[in-house]
Write an enzyme that holds these catalytic residues in place. Structure first.
Site, mmCIF file in Angstrom:
data_model
loop_
_atom_site.group_PDB
_atom_site.id
_atom_site.type_symbol
_atom_site.label_atom_id
_atom_site.label_comp_id
_atom_site.label_asym_id
_atom_site.label_seq_id
_atom_site.Cartn_x
_atom_site.Cartn_y
_atom_site.Cartn_z
ATOM 1 N N ASP B 138 0.830 -1.204 0.000
ATOM 2 C CA ASP B 138 0.000 0.000 0.000
ATOM 3 C C ASP B 138 0.870 1.263 0.000
ATOM 4 O O ASP B 138 0.545 2.257 -0.628
ATOM 5 C CB ASP B 138 -0.915 0.013 1.228
ATOM 6 N N CYS B 139 1.979 1.203 0.756
ATOM 7 C CA CYS B 139 2.821 2.396 0.827
ATOM 8 C C CYS B 139 3.847 2.467 -0.303
ATOM 9 O O CYS B 139 4.341 3.524 -0.651
ATOM 10 C CB CYS B 139 3.509 2.482 2.179
ATOM 11 N N TYR B 140 4.172 1.295 -0.875
ATOM 12 C CA TYR B 140 5.146 1.247 -1.981
ATOM 13 C C TYR B 140 4.545 0.459 -3.136
ATOM 14 O O TYR B 140 4.840 -0.730 -3.320
ATOM 15 C CB TYR B 140 6.442 0.581 -1.521
#
Ligand code: SF4
Ligand code: SF4
Lengths: 144, 393
Positions: B138-140
């Site tokens: 989700d963050c990368y």
């Protein structure tokens, strides 16, 4: 003056089976040592000779070979060490039998004497820097 | 015993009064003036070494693109760099071979390109191609990345070699019936030649064999730039037997060294291809030794004749991990071009460049005498031998 020279003879397909070496021995006052010989898959014979004798006889012998269609290369003109790449580590001196590569005991630099090279190709394998070029019977004289 | 501190030496460097000599020059000074006289006269001894050093590599941070990525596999010029560190950090090891290399399928393999060569190419300012893949988070979210970059484009590039300057080391021979291709070079059958790898009397750890000055925080010449000793190297083994000069007669001290790759120079950091073995990195290292007292002076005056190394059979004993060394030989004899082992005279070949080691010791000497290089006092000393040899008068 007596001289000695290591040469590569390339016998292309057309002249491969002619008695050229026989005539070289019979007609010229030359001493020679066969240092290495190889027949390549592309039907080309390669022979490395140490030719020694009178300077004039060596020159005439080479002229004869060329007239017969043999390509003659002086090994000393073909073998190269790239001095930019060489780091003077000495790894090549482990395999060079004729001492064409040797460590100067004073400076510990690795010196290259192309005149002594017999194009065995072993130093190409030994050099971690790929600094030695064209010193292999199979590729010698191709595109140096 | 009269003593000097690293602080005192550093202030002499600042004042332009520091007396610096190379480890080779120190031999004659100690011989002429004795350890005491030499300690009074000389402030710093510079050492050098240049040779193939496995256990080398670089931490690279290649920076985030948009969208961001947590790379799980990274390749640079098709050489894999270990990516299990963080999102865009990886460690490129010198002996990692390019993907698809025929290896030793046709023995001896040429190993023409690997991690060591990528490091050399980066330092030379050449463009390299980096590819990375990821599973996406989700963050990368990014899953794929291909970019062409140079060393200057890297966010960070830190050379970090966990084991360099291994001292002392073997003299290699081959008792078997076939030619072998080793990290000690090409060894002809039936002990027809011997190889050895050292800068001998110029070698950092042979000039400080009890690690009295070289420790964590020692500033050094590394790959043409500056670096620091950051720990004892892996396999550091201070208890190896020593000769009457205090020199270990087998593998003993090692260093972990670290430095900013961006200020290094390809002349002192070279990719190496060892036929039949693999790739590696030739590294140039120079370590300054502060002459704290006469004991340090005495050891920094060691010469090749006083350094011995074990002769080891790489045909059978070494690969099998069996057998005993065939004897000890000294470096003066090894550098002379031939040596006698078990009654047989054998030609010897060096594998490390003394020419370049000497060059490094001289560069470091100039850096210090010109005031551009301060010594780093060791903040932590390495494990050493429980007893030390006595310094002669
Ligand atoms: S090819 Fe290399 S190893 Fe062979 S003789 Fe010539 S220089 Fe020596
Ligand atoms: S092995 Fe290569 S780099 Fe080393 S001394 Fe020989 S030519 Fe130079």
């Amino acid at each position: 003056m007596a001289t000695s020279k290591n040469v590569l003879l390339i016998f292309h397909q057309e002249v491969m089976y002619k008695p050229i070496i026989h005539n070289l021995v019979r007609n010229f006052d030359l001493i020679f040592n066969i240092l290495e010989a190889k027949i390549l898959p592309r039907r080309e014979g390669r022979l490395i000779l140490e030719l020694s004798g009178d300077e004039e006889a060596v020159r005439k012998g080479i002229e004869f070979l060329e007239a017969e269609g043999v390509t003659v290369k002086t090994i000393a003109d073909q073998s190269r060490r790239d001095d930019e790449l060489c780091v003077h580590c000495g790894a090549c001196t482990a395999v060079c039998r004729p001492d064409a590569l040797s460590v100067n005991p004073e400076t510990l630099e690795v010196e290259f004497f192309p005149d002594r090279c017999v194009a065995c190709g072993l130093c190409e394998t030994a050099c971690p820097m790929k600094a030695l070029k064209g010193v292999n019977i199979e590729r010698l004289g191709d595109a140096v | 015993m009269s003593t000097k501190s690293v602080e005192e030496i550093n202030s002499r460097i600042r004042e332009g009064k520091c007396v610096v000599v190379t480890a080779e020059e120190m031999i004659d000074i100690v011989a002429a003036e004795g350890p005491k006289g030499a300690a009074k006269k000389v402030d710093v001894v510079t050492t050098g070494t240049f040779g193939t050093m496995c256990s080398s590599g670089a931490f690279l941070n290649f920076g985030h693109a948009s969208p961001k990525m947590k790379a799980s596999k990274v390749f640079i010029n098709e050489v894999e760099a270990y990516a299990g560190i963080a999102a865009v950090d990886c460690y490129l090891g010198a002996t990692q071979v390019r993907e698809g290399d025929p290896l030793n399928a046709v023995h001896p393999g040429a190993f023409s390109y690997g991690g060591g060569h990528v490091i050399e190419d980066l330092v030379a300012g050449k463009e390299v191609t980096l590819t990375a893949t990821s599973y996406g988070t989700d963050c990368y979210p990014a899953r794929r990345l291909t970019k062409t970059m140079t060393l200057a484009d890297m966010r960070d590039a830190i050379l970090h070699n966990p084991r360099n300057d291994y001292r002392n080391y073997n003299c290699a021979v081959n008792l078997s019936d076939r030619t072998i291709y080793t990290y000690m070079g090409i060894l002809r059958p039936r002990m027809n030649n011997a190889t050895f790898s050292t800068s001998g009397q110029l070698s950092p750890l042979l000039n400080d064999p009890y690690y009295r000055t070289i420790g964590v925080g020692t500033r050094i010449f590394l790959g043409g730039g500056t670096g620091v000793v950051t720990w004892a190297g892996t396999q550091h083994a201070p208890l190896t037997p020593r000769n009457e000069r205090g020199i270990p007669t087998g593998g003993a001290g090692t260093l972990t060294v670290t430095g900013d790759l961006k200020q290094m120079n390809k002349r002192y950091l070279r990719g190496a291809s060892l036929a039949g073995y693999g790739t590696s990195l030739m590294v140039g290292i120079g370590v300054p030794i502060p002459v704290l007292d006469e004991e340090v002076a005495y050891h920094a005056g060691v010469s090749n004749r006083e350094i011995q190394c074990p002769v080891v059979d790489y045909g059978n004993d070494y690969p099998q991990g069996t057998g005993e060394p065939l004897g000890l030989v000294n470096y003066e004899d090894l550098f002379s071009g031939s040596v006698e082992i078990r009654g047989k005279r054998i030609p010897t070949s060096p594998l490390a460049s003394v020419v370049r080691a000497r060059e490094i010791a001289n560069i470091l000497k100039n850096w210090i005498s010109e005031g551009g290089f301060n010594l780093g006092a060791a903040q932590e000393l390495f494990p050493t031998a429980p007893e030390r040899v006595k310094v002669p008068e």
